[in-house]
Write a protein that holds these residues in place. Sequence first.
Motif, PDB file in Angstrom:
ATOM      1  N   MET A   1      14.875 -37.702 -34.682  1.00 24.18           N
ATOM      2  CA  MET A   1      15.640 -38.880 -35.133  1.00 24.18           C
ATOM      3  C   MET A   1      16.113 -39.700 -33.920  1.00 24.18           C
ATOM      4  N   ALA A   2      16.629 -38.984 -32.914  1.00 26.86           N
ATOM      5  CA  ALA A   2      17.162 -39.663 -31.724  1.00 26.86           C
ATOM      6  C   ALA A   2      16.051 -40.425 -30.991  1.00 26.86           C
ATOM      7  N   LEU A   3      14.906 -39.788 -30.823  1.00 30.46           N
ATOM      8  CA  LEU A   3      13.801 -40.441 -30.107  1.00 30.46           C
ATOM      9  C   LEU A   3      13.273 -41.643 -30.882  1.00 30.46           C
ATOM     10  N   LEU A   4      13.144 -41.469 -32.199  1.00 30.34           N
ATOM     11  CA  LEU A   4      12.667 -42.585 -33.026  1.00 30.34           C
ATOM     12  C   LEU A   4      13.680 -43.722 -33.039  1.00 30.34           C
ATOM     13  N   GLY A   5      14.963 -43.365 -33.137  1.00 31.39           N
ATOM     14  CA  GLY A   5      16.020 -44.386 -33.159  1.00 31.39           C
ATOM     15  C   GLY A   5      16.011 -45.220 -31.889  1.00 31.39           C
ATOM     16  N   ALA A   6      15.678 -44.545 -30.765  1.00 27.92           N
ATOM     17  CA  ALA A   6      15.653 -45.240 -29.477  1.00 27.92           C
ATOM     18  C   ALA A   6      14.328 -45.958 -29.251  1.00 27.92           C
ATOM     19  N   GLY A   7      13.404 -45.800 -30.184  1.00 23.67           N
ATOM     20  CA  GLY A   7      12.097 -46.455 -30.036  1.00 23.67           C
ATOM     21  C   GLY A   7      11.202 -45.776 -29.022  1.00 23.67           C
ATOM     22  N   ARG A   8      11.495 -44.545 -28.670  1.00 23.63           N
ATOM     23  CA  ARG A   8      10.666 -43.833 -27.684  1.00 23.63           C
ATOM     24  C   ARG A   8       9.552 -43.104 -28.445  1.00 23.63           C
ATOM     25  N   MET A   9       8.581 -43.896 -28.880  1.00 21.82           N
ATOM     26  CA  MET A   9       7.573 -43.410 -29.818  1.00 21.82           C
ATOM     27  C   MET A   9       6.642 -42.371 -29.196  1.00 21.82           C
ATOM     28  N   GLU A  10       6.392 -42.532 -27.893  1.00 16.66           N
ATOM     29  CA  GLU A  10       5.474 -41.584 -27.262  1.00 16.66           C
ATOM     30  C   GLU A  10       6.063 -40.171 -27.274  1.00 16.66           C
TER      31      GLU A  10
END
Length: 467
Positions: free
Chosen positions: A323-332
Amino acid sequence: MPVFSDGLGLSVTAASGEAAAAFGGTVEGYVRFTRDTGDRLKNTLTADPDMPLAHVTQGYFMKLFGTKAMALRADKALGTAKELSSRIAITDREQGHLAALDNWCAGNIDGAADAWESVLLDHPTDMLALRLAHFAHFYAGDGSKMRDSVARVLPSWDKSHPLYGNLIGMYGFGLEESGDYRRGERMAREAVDIDPKDAWSVHAVAHVMEMEGRHREGIDWIQGLEPHWSSVHNFRFHVWWHRTLFHLERYEFDTVLELYDSQVASDLEADQYLDVVNAAALLWRLELYGIKVGPERWAALAELAKNHLDDHELVFVSLHYLMALLGAGRMEEAGELVEKLRAYADGEGTRGQTQAKVTKKVGLALAGAMTAIRTGNPSRAVSLIWPVRYDIRLIGGSHAQRDVFEEMLVDASLKGNDPRIARALLAERTTRKPHSAWSWQRYGDALGDTPEATSAKSRADELLAQA
Ligand SMILES: [Fe+2]
């Protein structure tokens, strides 16, 4: 090696009475959430560096961190405990704990829970076994087991036991998670009367209020006891999180954000998974309420999450890192986390591991759905979550925590192209949560241009006016 009393009514194999008492104090610290629990264990091991149960407990504490790095340290503690028990005669109870840690380190949390429950049949006042079984049942999402595990030992406990209050508070939480709100609240309140610093029990009452939509009462309850529960370790941020949920339901978004910054996410550098779980779920929920949380808050969480891509101790936690990575837009990195989860679920070496099975059964679907939501494909998210929604509980956590997945399903169904599912979900949700303005508003959206929609939106307005 002789046995001595641990000060909590149990015998422990130890070099001295002093070491055994220090061990009892460690168990007490663990159950009471004291900030010095780790120091208490260190003192125990200083008093007796060869105490088998202290090494097992060190392994437990390492596993409770929920990270790969700490799991490796738990393996080491297990090795030491096994070596000690090969040359020191230990009691059956201690053998049971050793078996539990052995199972846990092998990834078999269900097996560990069985071992603790087995210990409890012979030693019903073993709070260490009981609290860890409570943890295992919680992360199996099994409220009935949480309830029954405590119910089985209750008749063996005396009210004068120093941890009696904690015991009935745990029972209260088990009752709440299994849907018995009246008895759950009564038990947990009794526990708080005994010790208002008992944050687990304060929080059990908050859970009842959350489930029953008693939002204002929930704020008052948590606020009124704050001088007490706020002295505990990082679990206090989870209590703050509960308070923010009540404000969120009342659309008091400024207060939610203020408490997010000042409390919920105020100690992220401690790198404790529960802090990230609280924070990521709250930001995600805020966005579902239409609130812009800003990139910095997500970025701070993602910075932590990126260091935990290989942690597979609890899929519930991995999903919050995602959730945190997706929320930050860090898709890779988000994609990398999902691939690692997939490899873990399918891996040869993970056969029989509790969390690998759960990841396969439901975790990957949730991970795929969250990714689909953040890449503009809500219909795909619905198609992934809908078939597994009754299995979501297997990832563990509480009803209140898992509700974020229900909320994301509702939102995705509204944005997707199947209004039947949105209407069905919201018909269900407004029955289960009749005090949720957010749900009534969304139900109004789902019902389109109809008199029923007007009535649903009016219900939301009424609830917010009363708030
Ligand atoms: Fe909670």
